[in-house]
Design a protein around this motif. Structure first.
Motif, PDB file in Angstrom:
ATOM      1  N   THR A   1     -15.851 -11.662 -21.092  1.00 29.82           N
ATOM      2  CA  THR A   1     -14.778 -10.229 -21.446  1.00 29.82           C
ATOM      3  C   THR A   1     -16.379 -10.058 -23.008  1.00 29.82           C
ATOM      4  OG1 THR A   1     -14.497 -12.801 -23.211  1.00 29.82           O
ATOM      5  CG2 THR A   1     -13.064 -11.982 -21.974  1.00 29.82           C
ATOM      6  N   HIS A   2     -16.230  -8.795 -23.234  1.00 27.24           N
ATOM      7  CA  HIS A   2     -17.246  -8.309 -24.158  1.00 27.24           C
ATOM      8  C   HIS A   2     -16.298  -7.364 -24.868  1.00 27.24           C
ATOM      9  CE1 HIS A   2     -20.134  -8.519 -20.781  1.00 27.24           C
ATOM     10  NE2 HIS A   2     -18.540  -8.472 -20.262  1.00 27.24           N
ATOM     11  N   GLY A   3     -16.879  -7.535 -26.780  1.00 23.33           N
ATOM     12  CA  GLY A   3     -16.438  -7.852 -27.789  1.00 23.33           C
ATOM     13  C   GLY A   3     -14.973  -7.558 -28.587  1.00 23.33           C
ATOM     14  N   SER A   4     -14.035  -6.766 -29.744  1.00 23.76           N
ATOM     15  CA  SER A   4     -13.519  -7.960 -29.711  1.00 23.76           C
ATOM     16  C   SER A   4     -12.341  -6.432 -30.089  1.00 23.76           C
ATOM     17  CB  SER A   4     -12.850  -8.555 -30.695  1.00 23.76           C
ATOM     18  OG  SER A   4     -14.319  -7.625 -32.109  1.00 23.76           O
TER      19      SER A   4
ATOM     20  N   PRO B   1      -7.145  -4.464 -25.887  1.00 20.03           N
ATOM     21  CA  PRO B   1      -8.022  -4.582 -24.549  1.00 20.03           C
ATOM     22  C   PRO B   1      -8.237  -3.706 -23.726  1.00 20.03           C
ATOM     23  CG  PRO B   1      -6.236  -6.030 -24.331  1.00 20.03           C
ATOM     24  CD  PRO B   1      -6.377  -4.940 -25.478  1.00 20.03           C
TER      25      PRO B   1
ATOM     26  N   THR C   1     -16.982  -1.537 -26.041  1.00 22.77           N
ATOM     27  CA  THR C   1     -17.252  -2.315 -27.459  1.00 22.77           C
ATOM     28  C   THR C   1     -17.655  -1.486 -28.520  1.00 22.77           C
ATOM     29  OG1 THR C   1     -19.621  -3.070 -27.072  1.00 22.77           O
ATOM     30  CG2 THR C   1     -17.614  -4.025 -25.967  1.00 22.77           C
TER      31      THR C   1
ATOM     32  N   TYR D   1     -13.109  -1.853 -28.710  1.00 20.63           N
ATOM     33  CA  TYR D   1     -12.479  -2.099 -27.475  1.00 20.63           C
ATOM     34  C   TYR D   1     -12.606  -3.675 -27.338  1.00 20.63           C
ATOM     35  CZ  TYR D   1      -9.925   1.643 -27.575  1.00 20.63           C
ATOM     36  OH  TYR D   1      -9.106   3.381 -27.467  1.00 20.63           O
ATOM     37  N   CYS D   2     -11.895  -4.000 -26.433  1.00 22.24           N
ATOM     38  CA  CYS D   2     -12.345  -5.242 -26.292  1.00 22.24           C
ATOM     39  C   CYS D   2     -12.244  -5.156 -24.850  1.00 22.24           C
ATOM     40  CB  CYS D   2     -11.264  -6.700 -26.315  1.00 22.24           C
ATOM     41  SG  CYS D   2     -11.751  -8.112 -25.228  1.00 22.24           S
TER      42      CYS D   2
ATOM     43  N   ILE E   1     -13.150  -6.413 -20.600  1.00 23.91           N
ATOM     44  CA  ILE E   1     -12.597  -7.412 -19.997  1.00 23.91           C
ATOM     45  C   ILE E   1     -12.732  -7.039 -18.608  1.00 23.91           C
ATOM     46  CG2 ILE E   1     -11.036  -8.778 -18.621  1.00 23.91           C
ATOM     47  CD1 ILE E   1      -9.093  -8.743 -21.142  1.00 23.91           C
TER      48      ILE E   1
END
Length: 258
Positions: free
Chosen positions: A20-23, A26, A51, A55-56, A58
């Motif tokens: 997972t990358h960022g927040s 998803p 990101t 966005y997150c 995945i």
């Protein structure tokens, strides 16, 4: 300090890898045949693009690919089975809904996921997959033979050579990929495509002879849109800036970052 361990989860008795990358909202990124989360999404700049947009991202390594466990049984690689793996990852992460970004085989998996679990999918992007979602892949048997050949010297067809070189470059389990190719290319029924009632962007390279026409598929989808990626074939369209810009515009309308 050593490298952090790769995150893992279990689906259908297999151990699979993800990151997972960022927040933010998803976006589940599902890679293509013989690729991986890293090759398809990190190395092409997609994770950074998503990101930075809030966005997150995945990334999932499908069964038999990347850091995930392999199987040599073709029945483990049907689009429905791999779609179930993607849902299992969302469950593992406690995510109720995620936009889908699939490329090639990943787009086929995304289509089956969106068809079977529309409540989990606010919208989806089918990259590198047009009407061959319905028509299937014509040269799959040639690709299988190329993957199982003793060496590249025995592989003559251009598409089979392309995938054999790619598989060797990614150090993939070629027997697992051959099993995957047997069943993952299963076509989706035209009637089922018409029942994918979530917004879908169909993005295909202008020179992509493997995907089929995007406009025709988009017309079958109840909420379909099409974009042609100029001057790109199947392999070179993956990280194209036109593809990224169209995807971000599409996501902003259907799954806005918060």
């Amino acid at each position: 300090m050593g490298e952090l361990p790769v995150p893992l989860f279990t689906s259908r008795g297999h151990t699979l890898s993800f990151e997972t990358h960022g927040s933010g909202e998803p976006v589940l990124c599902i890679h293509g045949f013989a690729s991986s989360g890293k090759v398809n999404w990190l190395d092409t700049g997609w994770v950074e693009t998503l990101t930075e947009a809030g966005y997150c991202a995945i990334t999932l390594d499908n069964l038999g690919h990347g850091e995930s466990e392999s199987s040599h049984e073709p029945e483990d690689y049907t689009p429905q089975a791999m779609a179930a793996d993607a849902v299992a990852l969302l469950d593992h992460l406690g995510i109720e809904r995620a936009a889908l970004l699939g490329y090639s085989m990943g787009a086929r998996i995304s289509a089956f996921l969106a068809f079977e679990h529309p409540e989990r999918v606010p919208c989806a992007v089918f990259g590198g997959m047009g009407m061959n979602l319905i028509n299937g892949l014509a040269d799959g048997n040639e690709i299988i033979a190329g993957l199982l050949a003793p060496s590249l010297d025995y592989v003559t067809g251009p598409t089979a050579r392309q995938f054999r070189i790619f598989a060797e470059h990614t150090k993939s389990d070629r027997q697992a990929l051959a099993a995957c190719m047997e069943t993952s290319r299963a076509p989706m029924a035209r009637a089922d495509v018409r029942r994918i009632d979530v917004p879908v962007l169909v993005a295909v390279g202008e020179q992509d002879v493997m995907a089929g026409y995007p406009e025709e598929l988009a017309q079958l989808l109840p909420q379909g849109e099409a974009v042609v990626i100029p001057r790109r074939d199947h392999m070179r369209a993956t990280g194209d800036k036109v593809f990224k810009a169209a995807t971000l515009d599409f996501l902003a309308r259907h799954w806005p970052a918060v």
